[in-house]
Design an enzyme around this catalytic site. Structure first.
Site, short mmCIF file in Angstrom:
data_model
loop_
_atom_site.label_atom_id
_atom_site.label_comp_id
_atom_site.label_asym_id
_atom_site.label_seq_id
_atom_site.Cartn_x
_atom_site.Cartn_y
_atom_site.Cartn_z
CG HIS A 1 39.06 36.57 32.17
ND1 HIS A 1 39.21 37.30 30.81
CD2 HIS A 1 39.85 37.49 33.06
CE1 HIS A 1 39.90 38.24 31.12
NE2 HIS A 1 40.17 38.48 32.23
CG ASP B 1 38.56 41.65 30.89
OD1 ASP B 1 39.56 41.94 30.23
OD2 ASP B 1 38.35 41.64 32.18
CG HIS C 1 39.14 46.31 31.70
ND1 HIS C 1 40.13 46.62 30.73
CD2 HIS C 1 39.41 45.25 32.20
CE1 HIS C 1 40.92 45.49 31.17
NE2 HIS C 1 40.54 44.68 31.77
#
Length: 130
Positions: A112, A88, A84
């Protein structure tokens, strides 16, 4: 990734996408797209209490109590959280709005904010080359 949480722990995932749009789409759909976001039960409760958690739950996110996953069914991949994180990264870099081309990226404990820094550096390099 490297989390103190026993369920998440330290994980590594390497991915070399195949060439060709159809092959890429098939492998992406099978190996990355199913990887759910993840969090701790404590963090999920805090988000819910703040009103910032919308639509998330055990049906679409992995939630850990610190030592085990609270989700039925079990993980889709043994390294699902690491997958995951790659998902991202790819999503954040796609926001550059240009083909990324072949590259080798190693992201340790990224998120992020770091992805955005990389995207800005890529765009700045494009601007400098123009």
């Amino acid at each position: 990734i490297d989390f103190a949480d026993g369920a998440i722990g330290a994980q590594r995932f390497e991915w070399a996408p195949p060439e060709g749009e159809d092959a890429f789409a098939a492998v992406f759909a099978a190996e990355l797209a199913p990887a759910r976001t993840f969090t701790t039960a404590e963090h999920a409760r805090a988000l819910q209490a703040s009103g910032r958690k919308h639509g998330g739950g055990l049906h679409n996110a992995l939630v850990s109590d610190g030592e085990r996953w609270l989700n039925p069914p079990p993980l889709r991949f043994v390294d699902e959280p690491a997958r995951h994180k790659l998902l991202d990264l790819l999503g954040d870099l796609a926001l550059c709005g240009r083909p990324l081309g072949p590259m080798h990226v190693e992201a340790h404990c990224a998120g992020h904010a770091l992805h955005v820094e990389l995207a800005r550096a890529l765009l700045a390099a494009d601007a400098g080359a123009a």
